[in-house]
Design a protein around this motif. Structure first.
Motif, PDB file in Angstrom:
ATOM      1  N   ALA A 153       0.811  -1.221   0.000  1.00 58.18           N
ATOM      2  CA  ALA A 153       0.000   0.000   0.000  1.00 58.18           C
ATOM      3  C   ALA A 153       0.849   1.277   0.000  1.00 58.18           C
ATOM      4  O   ALA A 153       0.352   2.344  -0.371  1.00 58.18           O
ATOM      5  N   VAL A 154       2.113   1.162   0.409  1.00 62.07           N
ATOM      6  CA  VAL A 154       2.943   2.366   0.529  1.00 62.07           C
ATOM      7  C   VAL A 154       3.026   3.109  -0.800  1.00 62.07           C
ATOM      8  O   VAL A 154       2.816   4.323  -0.871  1.00 62.07           O
ATOM      9  N   HIS A 155       3.332   2.389  -1.884  1.00 61.88           N
ATOM     10  CA  HIS A 155       3.466   3.058  -3.185  1.00 61.88           C
ATOM     11  C   HIS A 155       2.137   3.633  -3.665  1.00 61.88           C
ATOM     12  O   HIS A 155       2.115   4.642  -4.362  1.00 61.88           O
ATOM     13  N   LEU A 156       1.044   2.983  -3.311  1.00 59.58           N
ATOM     14  CA  LEU A 156      -0.267   3.469  -3.745  1.00 59.58           C
ATOM     15  C   LEU A 156      -0.650   4.761  -3.034  1.00 59.58           C
ATOM     16  O   LEU A 156      -1.355   5.604  -3.588  1.00 59.58           O
ATOM     17  N   LEU A 157      -0.178   4.922  -1.805  1.00 57.68           N
ATOM     18  CA  LEU A 157      -0.605   6.060  -0.993  1.00 57.68           C
ATOM     19  C   LEU A 157       0.450   7.151  -0.858  1.00 57.68           C
ATOM     20  O   LEU A 157       0.145   8.251  -0.405  1.00 57.68           O
ATOM     21  N   ALA A 158       1.697   6.849  -1.240  1.00 58.31           N
ATOM     22  CA  ALA A 158       2.798   7.783  -0.982  1.00 58.31           C
ATOM     23  C   ALA A 158       2.553   9.151  -1.607  1.00 58.31           C
ATOM     24  O   ALA A 158       2.888  10.190  -1.019  1.00 58.31           O
ATOM     25  N   GLY A 159       1.957   9.183  -2.796  1.00 56.53           N
ATOM     26  CA  GLY A 159       1.733  10.451  -3.478  1.00 56.53           C
ATOM     27  C   GLY A 159       0.765  11.367  -2.759  1.00 56.53           C
ATOM     28  O   GLY A 159       0.741  12.579  -3.013  1.00 56.53           O
ATOM     29  N   LEU A 175       9.055   4.852   0.665  1.00 57.18           N
ATOM     30  CA  LEU A 175       8.725   6.274   0.491  1.00 57.18           C
ATOM     31  C   LEU A 175       9.853   7.005  -0.231  1.00 57.18           C
ATOM     32  O   LEU A 175       9.606   7.866  -1.087  1.00 57.18           O
ATOM     33  N   VAL A 176      11.085   6.647   0.113  1.00 63.60           N
ATOM     34  CA  VAL A 176      12.250   7.280  -0.528  1.00 63.60           C
ATOM     35  C   VAL A 176      12.320   6.906  -2.007  1.00 63.60           C
ATOM     36  O   VAL A 176      12.500   7.772  -2.871  1.00 63.60           O
ATOM     37  N   THR A 177      12.193   5.608  -2.315  1.00 66.36           N
ATOM     38  CA  THR A 177      12.280   5.193  -3.719  1.00 66.36           C
ATOM     39  C   THR A 177      11.101   5.711  -4.526  1.00 66.36           C
ATOM     40  O   THR A 177      11.255   6.077  -5.697  1.00 66.36           O
ATOM     41  N   ASP A 178       9.930   5.776  -3.905  1.00 66.24           N
ATOM     42  CA  ASP A 178       8.751   6.298  -4.600  1.00 66.24           C
ATOM     43  C   ASP A 178       8.967   7.744  -5.010  1.00 66.24           C
ATOM     44  O   ASP A 178       8.628   8.142  -6.141  1.00 66.24           O
ATOM     45  N   ASP A 179       9.551   8.542  -4.123  1.00 68.29           N
ATOM     46  CA  ASP A 179       9.803   9.947  -4.446  1.00 68.29           C
ATOM     47  C   ASP A 179      10.760  10.063  -5.626  1.00 68.29           C
ATOM     48  O   ASP A 179      10.558  10.899  -6.524  1.00 68.29           O
ATOM     49  N   LEU A 238      11.268   7.866  -8.060  1.00 71.87           N
ATOM     50  CA  LEU A 238      10.606   7.407  -9.281  1.00 71.87           C
ATOM     51  C   LEU A 238       9.594   8.428  -9.786  1.00 71.87           C
ATOM     52  O   LEU A 238       9.443   8.627 -10.996  1.00 71.87           O
ATOM     53  N   ARG A 239       8.892   9.087  -8.888  1.00 70.83           N
ATOM     54  CA  ARG A 239       7.956  10.139  -9.301  1.00 70.83           C
ATOM     55  C   ARG A 239       8.708  11.313  -9.925  1.00 70.83           C
ATOM     56  O   ARG A 239       8.231  11.936 -10.868  1.00 70.83           O
ATOM     57  N   HIS A 275      11.519  11.156 -11.591  1.00 74.18           N
ATOM     58  CA  HIS A 275      11.993  10.762 -12.916  1.00 74.18           C
ATOM     59  C   HIS A 275      10.859  10.636 -13.928  1.00 74.18           C
ATOM     60  O   HIS A 275      10.979  11.053 -15.074  1.00 74.18           O
ATOM     61  N   HIS A 276       9.738  10.024 -13.516  1.00 76.99           N
ATOM     62  CA  HIS A 276       8.731   9.591 -14.493  1.00 76.99           C
ATOM     63  C   HIS A 276       7.376  10.272 -14.370  1.00 76.99           C
ATOM     64  O   HIS A 276       6.510  10.059 -15.212  1.00 76.99           O
ATOM     65  N   GLY A 277       7.188  11.066 -13.332  1.00 74.73           N
ATOM     66  CA  GLY A 277       5.983  11.871 -13.219  1.00 74.73           C
ATOM     67  C   GLY A 277       4.673  11.111 -13.311  1.00 74.73           C
ATOM     68  O   GLY A 277       4.477  10.081 -12.657  1.00 74.73           O
ATOM     69  N   ALA A 278       3.772  11.622 -14.158  1.00 75.67           N
ATOM     70  CA  ALA A 278       2.422  11.066 -14.257  1.00 75.67           C
ATOM     71  C   ALA A 278       2.423   9.621 -14.743  1.00 75.67           C
ATOM     72  O   ALA A 278       1.549   8.837 -14.363  1.00 75.67           O
ATOM     73  N   THR A 279       3.400   9.252 -15.567  1.00 78.75           N
ATOM     74  CA  THR A 279       3.458   7.872 -16.064  1.00 78.75           C
ATOM     75  C   THR A 279       3.663   6.909 -14.907  1.00 78.75           C
ATOM     76  O   THR A 279       3.043   5.841 -14.847  1.00 78.75           O
ATOM     77  N   TYR A 280       4.531   7.290 -13.972  1.00 79.02           N
ATOM     78  CA  TYR A 280       4.738   6.447 -12.793  1.00 79.02           C
ATOM     79  C   TYR A 280       3.458   6.373 -11.969  1.00 79.02           C
ATOM     80  O   TYR A 280       3.076   5.297 -11.492  1.00 79.02           O
ATOM     81  N   HIS A 281       2.781   7.513 -11.787  1.00 78.00           N
ATOM     82  CA  HIS A 281       1.569   7.526 -10.970  1.00 78.00           C
ATOM     83  C   HIS A 281       0.475   6.643 -11.578  1.00 78.00           C
ATOM     84  O   HIS A 281      -0.237   5.938 -10.854  1.00 78.00           O
TER      85      HIS A 281
END
Length: 246
Positions: free
Chosen positions: A23-29, A158-162, A164-165, A167-173
């Protein structure tokens, strides 16, 4: 021998940990801590916690992994260093991926959509394998407390998610975060099926250790991030004390 009750309870806790990590990656944003300049102190604390876990818990396990790999491999003069070489490999692989990912953000190179998409999937796919290893290791009781491991990995995500966001923005989301969340569950399922596979653990633990160190440091060191040293140091020191005395 443990009764079925404690075993069921332990399995339920492990399942809950896998779901929470997924759930971390789904909610991190939605947490509002990413993408800031200066860098959020909470991300620096999370990075410190992750690195503390590596140095206090994972690096001692690398020595055990080296011994296991030496037992299963040919007797050579470097056999006792195999675990450390795998940790180095994890560090180098994710450094290479970071350099590759920069191609998607530098000088409008995204104009080549095919190349951009390919780089995105290489980057996200590699982190999916990384997350799968974390999911697999939820079953490894040699790493100590399930709770402490899960907290350290959740903060690391949380660190890796930040990153990746960034680098890849909306595509990552839209796509990437779902792939990474699913990878945790897939690794968790593989760990259940292949539980007690000593050789796999001997490869996964050092590789993860090297990867975590690189992925945290690359987010903290760049001067343009304006990272929070004291937050990082406080997170590392506090969690190291917790790991040593709990």
């Amino acid at each position: 021998m443990l009764s079925s009750g404690p075993l069921r309870s332990e399995t339920a806790l492990t399942i809950a940990a896998a779901i929470a990590l997924a759930a971390v990656h789904l909610l991190a944003g939605r947490l509002g801590v990413g993408g800031r300049i200066p860098r959020s102190r909470w991300l620096s604390i999370a990075g410190g916690v992750s690195v503390a876990y590596v140095f206090v818990h994972l690096l001692p396990e690398v020595r055990e992994a080296a011994a296991t790999l030496a037992e299963h491999g040919p007797a050579t003069g470097v056999a006792e260093h195999h675990g450390y070489l795998i940790a180095l490999l994890g560090f180098v692989v994710f450094y290479g991926l970071e350099q590759l990912a920069r191609l998607t953000t530098d000088d409008r190179r995204r104009e080549d959509e095919t190349t951009g998409a390919r780089l995105f999937w290489v980057h996200v796919g590699s982190f999916a394998a990384y997350n799968g290893i974390v999911g697999y290791l939820l079953w490894d009781r040699e790493l100590g407390s399930l709770f402490l491991f899960s907290v350290a990995m959740a903060l690391h995500f949380l660190v890796t998610d930040d990153g990746l966001r960034t680098h890849h923005g909306a595509t990552y989301h839209r796509r990437g975060r779902w792939v990474l969340s699913a990878a945790v569950i897939a690794g968790f399922g593989a760990g259940y099926v292949l539980e007690e596979t000593e050789l796999l653990l001997a490869v996964f633990v050092p590789f993860l250790a090297g990867g975590i160190v690189l992925n945290v440091i690359k987010e903290e060191l760049p001067s343009d991030r304006e990272s929070r040293f004291w937050a990082f140091a406080g997170g590392a020191a506090g969690y190291a004390v917790l790991l040593l005395f709990v």
